[in-house]
Design a protein around this motif. Structure first.
Motif, PDB file in Angstrom:
ATOM      1  N   HIS A  66       0.826  -1.212   0.000  1.00 11.88           N
ATOM      2  CA  HIS A  66       0.000   0.000   0.000  1.00 11.88           C
ATOM      3  C   HIS A  66       0.865   1.268   0.000  1.00 11.88           C
ATOM      4  O   HIS A  66       1.623   1.506   0.932  1.00 11.88           O
ATOM      5  CB  HIS A  66      -0.931  -0.031   1.224  1.00 11.88           C
TER       6      HIS A  66
ATOM      7  N   HIS B  91      -0.662  -5.552   2.967  1.00 12.40           N
ATOM      8  CA  HIS B  91      -1.818  -6.303   3.466  1.00 12.40           C
ATOM      9  C   HIS B  91      -2.379  -7.188   2.373  1.00 12.40           C
ATOM     10  O   HIS B  91      -2.082  -7.019   1.195  1.00 12.40           O
ATOM     11  CB  HIS B  91      -2.886  -5.348   4.010  1.00 12.40           C
TER      12      HIS B  91
ATOM     13  N   HIS C 109      -4.977  -8.656  -0.293  1.00 10.97           N
ATOM     14  CA  HIS C 109      -5.958  -8.013  -1.187  1.00 10.97           C
ATOM     15  C   HIS C 109      -6.977  -9.027  -1.684  1.00 10.97           C
ATOM     16  O   HIS C 109      -7.670  -8.790  -2.675  1.00 10.97           O
ATOM     17  CB  HIS C 109      -5.251  -7.312  -2.347  1.00 10.97           C
TER      18      HIS C 109
ATOM     19  N   HIS D  25      -8.590   5.160  -2.174  1.00 12.80           N
ATOM     20  CA  HIS D  25      -7.165   4.824  -2.318  1.00 12.80           C
ATOM     21  C   HIS D  25      -6.848   4.515  -3.776  1.00 12.80           C
ATOM     22  O   HIS D  25      -7.542   3.735  -4.417  1.00 12.80           O
ATOM     23  CB  HIS D  25      -6.853   3.605  -1.436  1.00 12.80           C
TER      24      HIS D  25
ATOM     25  N   HIS E 116      -3.929   2.998  -6.214  1.00 21.10           N
ATOM     26  CA  HIS E 116      -2.700   2.197  -6.226  1.00 21.10           C
ATOM     27  C   HIS E 116      -1.657   2.786  -7.178  1.00 21.10           C
ATOM     28  O   HIS E 116      -2.009   3.353  -8.220  1.00 21.10           O
ATOM     29  CB  HIS E 116      -3.002   0.782  -6.733  1.00 21.10           C
TER      30      HIS E 116
ATOM     31  N   HIS F  54     -10.008   2.452  -5.247  1.00 20.64           N
ATOM     32  CA  HIS F  54     -11.149   1.897  -4.512  1.00 20.64           C
ATOM     33  C   HIS F  54     -11.317   2.519  -3.141  1.00 20.64           C
ATOM     34  O   HIS F  54     -10.416   3.193  -2.636  1.00 20.64           O
ATOM     35  CB  HIS F  54     -11.001   0.374  -4.376  1.00 20.64           C
TER      36      HIS F  54
ATOM     37  N   HIS G 267     -11.293   2.431   0.782  1.00 20.81           N
ATOM     38  CA  HIS G 267     -10.553   1.616   1.746  1.00 20.81           C
ATOM     39  C   HIS G 267     -11.404   1.180   2.933  1.00 20.81           C
ATOM     40  O   HIS G 267     -10.880   0.589   3.896  1.00 20.81           O
ATOM     41  CB  HIS G 267      -9.241   2.271   2.179  1.00 20.81           C
TER      42      HIS G 267
HETATM   43 CU1  C2O Z   1      -4.519  -0.747   1.041  1.00 19.82          CU
HETATM   44 CU2  C2O Z   1      -6.117  -1.750  -2.581  1.00 19.82          CU
HETATM   45  O1  C2O Z   1      -5.408  -1.267  -0.731  1.00 19.82           O
END
Ligand code: C2O
Ligand code: CU
Length: 452
Positions: free
Chosen positions: A114, A154, A156, A386, A388, A434, A436
């Motif tokens: 993340h 983490h 997913h 969030h 990516h 997306h 969170h």
């Molecule tokens: Cu911390 Cu797609 O997430």
């Protein structure tokens, strides 16, 4: 004749069956039973950054086990390297670390890094950037460390379940190995039932999963001896935003990604997925109460003992564009956040009325081209969004220039609020964008930003 034959054979059959049963009972003492796995004891994490040096390769083993969130009670959990949260991974700017993941669960998983900007195939999103790591299989990630800061990793896959169950940990990137980096606090909550097990992982909960136990680094109100007066905070909770009081003012020096503009405050609100890097205005030896501040009163989270007071790293924060000028620019992308009745779940969280995976919204952008995205929340339920693989600036809220600038990867879009973010895509590929609140993401509020 036939009848006699049968009556004669029956006792023999019974004997054979009894024999087999006896053998099975004997064998069960010789073969380790799968329930032994449940006896694996998971321990709370102790992050003393000064004790962990940067490494080039890590092994992360994922197991089921038993963990005590509550004294004298054991909850079935998932864990990275038998601890909750997972081990502190640490590396230096400019390096690439290798993380070999072994999945010993009975279900698939992946690891997402993340906040990191890296090669798209390392991003850890099932079906989008990789196939999930199946039970018993392993996968090696090559994780590029571009920008300093505290990040987290983490699961997913069914994140609302796997992250709540323990699959999250911190990842620290510093300029050099020795530098003082502060104390890491991962502030979380878990929802346990009367039997001390996780309550069912329900996607239908409107506001997401709110826990009934508050945790700092996996424990209820621990005592933490800080290394200095610097703290680095992460919110890995499924849905809860925390407003924190330290009993003293503090100066924010960094947001999600690296150092930001500095400002001083007395309360800090940290939303799911976000990080903050702060210096407390306190003296060595001070005992401080870390509290969660709500409209209905304050809850103790931890007792902090302040370490040696150190000077804030001197830095200046510069933007690669003029925010004032960009305020006037028309957005290149618009994302409307809303839930609606429909879809196969009955109620669906959506972006532009499209929902993952059935009708996923795909935004197309160009690498290296400044992109302004307007995120509008048309309803009252807040969504921490969030993105990516990119870092963005929160430019404006409801048309007003933001107060403090810093690079971020997660932004709260509040009750009927419009937030403008600006980013310059750095890596090609499909990057998910997306909510969170993990129940919202798993119930459809996930889109793809395709960088060409
Ligand atoms: Cu911390 Cu797609 O997430
Ligand atoms: Cu949401």
């Amino acid at each position: 004749m036939v009848k006699r034959d049968i009556t004669l054979r029956l006792p023999k059959k019974l004997l054979v069956i009894l024999g087999i049963l006896l053998l099975l009972v004997l064998l069960s003492f010789l073969i380790p039973s799968p329930s032994l796995q449940q006896e694996l004891t998971v321990s709370p994490a102790n992050y003393s950054v000064s004790l962990v040096s940067a490494q080039q390769a890590y092994d992360v083993i994922i197991d089921e086990g038993g963990y005590s969130f509550v004294e004298d009670a054991v909850t079935s959990v998932y864990a990275y390297n038998e601890q909750i949260p997972g081990p502190l991974l640490r590396g230096m700017v400019g390096e690439t670390i290798t993380v070999q993941v072994q999945n010993n669960l009975d279900e698939p998983t992946t690891i997402h890094w993340h906040g990191l900007i890296l090669d798209n195939v390392q991003d850890g999103v099932p079906q989008v950037t990789q196939d999930p790591i199946l039970p018993g299989e392993s996968f090696t990630y090559e994780v590029e460390l571009r920008n300093p800061g505290l990040y987290w990793y983490h699961s997913h896959v069914e994140a609302h379940k796997q992250v709540e169950s323990g699959l999250y940990g911190p990842l620290l990137i510093t300029e050099d190995d020795e530098e003082d980096s502060g104390t890491i606090l991962m502030i979380d909550d878990v929802l346990l039932g009367d039997d001390d097990e996780f309550r069912s992982f329900d996607l239908g909960v409107m506001h997401g999963r709110f826990g009934n136990y508050l945790l700092v680094n996996g424990e209820q109100h621990p005592t933490i001896h800080m290394e200095s007066n610097r703290l680095r905070l992460v919110n890995p909770a499924n849905a809860r935003s925390f407003t924190l009081s330290f009993g003293v003012p503090f100066t924010v020096i960094g947001m999600d990604i690296g150092l930001s503009e500095e400002y001083t405050e007395t309360l800090l609100t940290i939303h799911p997925g976000e990080r903050y890097d702060i210096f407390l205005d306190a003296e060595e030896g001070d005992e401080l109460a870390l509290q969660y501040v709500t409209g209905r009163g304050n809850y103790p989270l931890a007792t902090l003992f302040v370490g040696e007071t150190v000077a804030r790293p001197s830095h200046s924060f510069a933007l690669p564009f003029s925010p004032e000028e960009l305020l006037e620019k028309e957005p290149d992308l618009t994302a409307d956040l809303a839930g609606f009745m429909g879809g196969h779940r009955g109620f669906t969280w959506a972006i532009n009325r499209k929902y993952y995976p059935e009708t996923t919204e795909i935004f197309t952008v160009q690498k290296g081209e400044l992109t302004k995205m307007r995120i509008t929340n048309t309803q009252g339920q807040p969504h921490p969004m969030h993105l990516h693989g990119q870092r963005f600036i929160v430019l404006a809220r409801n048309g007003e220039l933001a107060e403090h600038f810093g690079w971020k990867d997660t932004v709260m879009v509040g009750n009927r609020e419009t937030v403008d973010i600006v980013f310059i895509p750095e890596e090609q590929g499909d990057w998910v964008f997306h909510c969170h609140i993990l129940e919202h993401a798993e119930a459809g509020m996930l889109s793809v930003v395709r960088v060409e």
